[in-house]
Design a protein around this motif. Structure first.
Motif, PDB file in Angstrom:
ATOM      1  N   UNK A  76       0.805  -1.220   0.000  1.00 48.27           N
ATOM      2  CA  UNK A  76       0.000   0.000   0.000  1.00 48.27           C
ATOM      3  C   UNK A  76       0.833   1.264   0.000  1.00 48.27           C
ATOM      4  N   UNK A  77       2.118   1.147   0.314  1.00 50.56           N
ATOM      5  CA  UNK A  77       2.978   2.334   0.413  1.00 50.56           C
ATOM      6  C   UNK A  77       4.141   2.336  -0.571  1.00 50.56           C
ATOM      7  N   UNK A  78       4.224   1.371  -1.465  1.00 49.29           N
ATOM      8  CA  UNK A  78       5.335   1.318  -2.422  1.00 49.29           C
ATOM      9  C   UNK A  78       5.690  -0.111  -2.765  1.00 49.29           C
ATOM     10  N   UNK A  79       6.981  -0.364  -2.867  1.00 50.11           N
ATOM     11  CA  UNK A  79       7.457  -1.695  -3.233  1.00 50.11           C
ATOM     12  C   UNK A  79       8.437  -2.210  -2.188  1.00 50.11           C
ATOM     13  N   UNK A  80       8.366  -3.508  -1.917  1.00 49.17           N
ATOM     14  CA  UNK A  80       9.298  -4.161  -0.995  1.00 49.17           C
ATOM     15  C   UNK A  80       9.995  -5.292  -1.738  1.00 49.17           C
ATOM     16  N   UNK A  81      11.274  -5.530  -1.448  1.00 53.32           N
ATOM     17  CA  UNK A  81      11.982  -6.611  -2.136  1.00 53.32           C
ATOM     18  C   UNK A  81      11.577  -7.984  -1.608  1.00 53.32           C
ATOM     19  N   UNK A  82      11.606  -8.953  -2.503  1.00 54.28           N
ATOM     20  CA  UNK A  82      11.376 -10.358  -2.155  1.00 54.28           C
ATOM     21  C   UNK A  82      12.135 -11.185  -3.187  1.00 54.28           C
ATOM     22  N   UNK A  83      12.071 -12.491  -3.039  1.00 57.27           N
ATOM     23  CA  UNK A  83      12.740 -13.407  -3.960  1.00 57.27           C
ATOM     24  C   UNK A  83      11.744 -14.430  -4.489  1.00 57.27           C
ATOM     25  N   UNK A  84      11.995 -14.900  -5.703  1.00 63.19           N
ATOM     26  CA  UNK A  84      11.231 -16.010  -6.274  1.00 63.19           C
ATOM     27  C   UNK A  84      12.169 -17.196  -6.412  1.00 63.19           C
ATOM     28  N   UNK A  85      11.722 -18.361  -5.969  1.00 61.12           N
ATOM     29  CA  UNK A  85      12.483 -19.596  -6.100  1.00 61.12           C
ATOM     30  C   UNK A  85      12.024 -20.324  -7.351  1.00 61.12           C
ATOM     31  N   UNK A  86      12.966 -20.646  -8.215  1.00 60.07           N
ATOM     32  CA  UNK A  86      12.639 -21.429  -9.383  1.00 60.07           C
ATOM     33  C   UNK A  86      13.406 -20.953 -10.598  1.00 60.07           C
ATOM     34  N   UNK A  87      13.707 -21.856 -11.472  1.00 64.54           N
ATOM     35  CA  UNK A  87      13.406 -23.266 -11.332  1.00 64.54           C
ATOM     36  C   UNK A  87      14.370 -23.984 -10.390  1.00 64.54           C
TER      37      UNK A  87
END
Length: 181
Positions: A76-87
């Motif tokens: 709701x206030x912007x963007x936060x970093x995260x990770x995607x696993x794969x493949x």
């Protein structure tokens, strides 16, 4: 005695990694697996984090691979970093030996050491549950794959500090190469 070596992917590993992914995701009705193209395209993108592309090497041969790449969560206030696993891939002749579990755990451990907080994955809940993944929708995370239910999963990594950043909720935005999978 041959041992399993877990390490970040190096420049000379691109070919062996492509072969492992192609063999692991081979489908006679599809042809060349899209997962190979995905990794190739992610390598040249801003989402690529070389220290989180993990290789499992057994007897000098690359036999497993787990990739974590950057995604963003629109809050709701912007963007936060995260990770995607794969493949995640293991050469067919080394499957069911624990190499997949080991290489995924090595990638998650490396992400924890870097202070990452959130990982999402689309995959078999029975497999990813062993790492602590749970339904992402229950954490307030949506994506193009949210409608699949249980296979859309997330994991909150242990905090690197005593005052961890809050875990974001919102829409997970994947880099463009993911739209082709």
């Amino acid at each position: 005695m041959t041992t399993l070596r877990l390490r970040p992917e190096g420049p000379a590993d691109a070919g062996p990694v492509r072969r492992v992914i192609a063999a692991a995701f081979a489908r006679p009705d599809v042809g060349f697996p899209g997962e190979v193209r995905l990794v190739d395209e992610l390598r040249g993108s801003e989402a690529w984090l070389p220290e989180l592309a993990m290789v499992a090497e057994y007897g000098g041969e690359v036999v497993g691979y787990a990739l974590l790449t950057r995604v963003r969560v629109r809050t709701g206030t912007g963007f936060a970093p995260a990770l995607a696993l794969g493949p995640v891939a293991v050469a067919p002749h080394r499957q069911r030996t624990g190499h997949g579990t080991n290489v995924v755990q090595a990638a998650l451990d490396a992400a924890t050491e870097l202070g990452e907080r959130l990982v999402v994955v689309l995959g078999d809940p029975a497999y990813y549950r062993r790492f602590g993944f749970t339904r992402a929708d229950r954490m307030g995370l949506t994506s193009p794959w949210s409608g699949l239910g249980e296979p859309w999963q997330a994991l909150v990594l242990p905090p690197a500090t005593s005052e961890p950043e809050p875990v974001p909720a919102g829409e997970v935005i994947f880099p463009p190469p993911w739209s082709k999978v």
